[in-house]
Design a protein around this motif. Structure first.
Motif, PDB file in Angstrom:
ATOM      1  N   ARG A  93      -3.736  -7.254  -5.726  1.00  0.00           N
ATOM      2  CA  ARG A  93      -2.916  -8.298  -6.343  1.00  0.00           C
ATOM      3  C   ARG A  93      -2.858  -8.148  -7.865  1.00  0.00           C
ATOM      4  N   LYS A  94      -3.934  -7.646  -8.456  1.00  0.00           N
ATOM      5  CA  LYS A  94      -3.969  -7.445  -9.897  1.00  0.00           C
ATOM      6  C   LYS A  94      -3.902  -5.954 -10.247  1.00  0.00           C
ATOM      7  N   GLY A  95      -3.641  -5.138  -9.252  1.00  0.00           N
ATOM      8  CA  GLY A  95      -3.652  -3.702  -9.468  1.00  0.00           C
ATOM      9  C   GLY A  95      -2.366  -3.170 -10.063  1.00  0.00           C
ATOM     10  N   GLY A 125      -3.971   4.991   6.837  1.00  0.00           N
ATOM     11  CA  GLY A 125      -4.058   4.602   5.437  1.00  0.00           C
ATOM     12  C   GLY A 125      -2.836   4.962   4.618  1.00  0.00           C
ATOM     13  N   PHE A 126      -2.355   6.196   4.760  1.00  0.00           N
ATOM     14  CA  PHE A 126      -1.181   6.622   3.999  1.00  0.00           C
ATOM     15  C   PHE A 126       0.002   5.698   4.274  1.00  0.00           C
ATOM     16  N   SER A 127       0.290   5.496   5.558  1.00  0.00           N
ATOM     17  CA  SER A 127       1.461   4.697   5.925  1.00  0.00           C
ATOM     18  C   SER A 127       1.324   3.255   5.459  1.00  0.00           C
ATOM     19  N   ARG A 128       0.143   2.684   5.590  1.00  0.00           N
ATOM     20  CA  ARG A 128      -0.057   1.305   5.156  1.00  0.00           C
ATOM     21  C   ARG A 128       0.196   1.153   3.656  1.00  0.00           C
ATOM     22  N   LEU A 129      -0.318   2.094   2.885  1.00  0.00           N
ATOM     23  CA  LEU A 129      -0.146   2.017   1.439  1.00  0.00           C
ATOM     24  C   LEU A 129       1.304   2.282   1.037  1.00  0.00           C
ATOM     25  N   GLU A 130       1.943   3.233   1.707  1.00  0.00           N
ATOM     26  CA  GLU A 130       3.344   3.521   1.402  1.00  0.00           C
ATOM     27  C   GLU A 130       4.244   2.340   1.764  1.00  0.00           C
ATOM     28  N   GLU A 131       3.996   1.730   2.893  1.00  0.00           N
ATOM     29  CA  GLU A 131       4.816   0.605   3.334  1.00  0.00           C
ATOM     30  C   GLU A 131       4.752  -0.563   2.359  1.00  0.00           C
ATOM     31  N   LYS A 132       3.637  -0.694   1.674  1.00  0.00           N
ATOM     32  CA  LYS A 132       3.464  -1.778   0.701  1.00  0.00           C
ATOM     33  C   LYS A 132       3.811  -1.343  -0.721  1.00  0.00           C
ATOM     34  N   GLY A 133       4.315  -0.118  -0.861  1.00  0.00           N
ATOM     35  CA  GLY A 133       4.712   0.374  -2.173  1.00  0.00           C
ATOM     36  C   GLY A 133       3.558   0.676  -3.100  1.00  0.00           C
ATOM     37  N   ARG A 134       2.419   1.007  -2.527  1.00  0.00           N
ATOM     38  CA  ARG A 134       1.214   1.225  -3.337  1.00  0.00           C
ATOM     39  C   ARG A 134       0.872   2.698  -3.534  1.00  0.00           C
TER      40      ARG A 134
END
Length: 285
Positions: A93-95, A125-134
């Protein structure tokens, strides 16, 4: 600039190893070495091996602001899938995101195949982070300047072979008023075309692998020993790629070679006129 790790894939000493070198290291309280990684500043890293999170804790160096990670190659000691999974558990959230990972085109292609395999068993992990734009994966073309992390960056292919036909890439970072840094890990001795590509760049700092220490190597090897390290420095200076007064650091040292930290430093001081320092974990420059 913080050395999060200065060891090779084996760690030093290797926890599973009872060879003479590792036993001597434990007996004499030698400087332990985690897998190599460099925190250039609070937003930029080189390599993402399995020890970076532990190093972050040990050296009070949070990684929450990191936005750009330059991967030399996809061997596990330089790019850890487990770290990606751990990132999914962070409070962003603050990242600052997306976090951009730069790697060679062949490394990128291999990593996509690897992702499919691990996601099939639940490591998403990759997909989760990509889906959230991270997270973003950004393939890099060698021998072409590009803009990243507020710098001009130039990648060259080394002599070190990794996964899927990948050649590890070394990075020249043009940091403007802060000068130029050449990060060469893993590398092996440069061939003529690499020296030509770096000709006249006049880097102020070199961080380079000295993996094999006092072990004799053929000059075609994908790693370097202390002798080859000295030769590479001479070749870089002769090509104008490195300033005569550049600050030079040795990293990525394994436990197969038997130099202690002090012995490695003594060898370099005897055999080179350059300003070479053997780096250690937690060293700030």
């Amino acid at each position: 600039m913080l050395f999060l790790g200065t060891g090779a894939a084996e760690l030093f000493p290797n926890p599973y190893c009872d060879c003479d070198v590792c036993q001597r290291a434990r007996r004499e309280g030698a400087i332990p070495r985690k897998r190599s990684a460099l925190l250039m500043d609070e937003t930029t890293m080189v390599d993402f091996g399995p020890d970076v999170m532990a190093a972050s804790q040990m050296y009070d160096a949070p990684l929450s602001k990191v936005q750009d990670v330059f991967i030399t190659h996809t061997h596990e000691d330089h790019f850890s899938i487990a770290n990606i999974e751990a990132m999914t558990m962070a409070d962003f959230r603050k990242g600052h995101f997306p976090i951009r990972f730069y790697l060679s085109e062949k490394g990128y292609a291999w990593l996509q195949r690897y992702r499919q395999a691990v996601e099939a068993v639940g490591m998403r992990g990759f997909s989760r982070l990509e889906e959230k734009g991270r997270l973003e994966l950004k393939p890099v073309k060698p021998y072409v300047w590009f803009e990243a992390a507020g710098m001009r960056v130039f990648a060259i292919e080394s002599n070190h072979r990794a996964n899927g036909g990948e050649l590890a890439i070394n990075y020249l970072f043009d940091r403007g008023e802060k000068g130029k840094l050449l990060y060469a890990c893993d590398t092996g001795l440069y061939e003529a075309h690499n020296l030509e590509a770096l000709k006249g760049q006049q880097a102020d700092m070199l961080i380079m692998e000295g993996t094999m220490g006092n072990i004799q190597l053929d000059k075609s090897n994908g790693h370097m020993n202390a002798e080859h390290f000295v030769l590479q420095v001479e070749n870089l200076m002769a090509a104008g790629a490195l300033k005569e007064d550049a600050r030079i650091f040795v990293t990525h040292i394994n436990q197969v070679q038997s130099f202690s930290h002090a012995e490695y430093q003594q060898y370099l001081s005897r055999n080179s006129k350059a300003n070479i320092v053997v780096a250690y974990d937690g060293m700030r420059v």
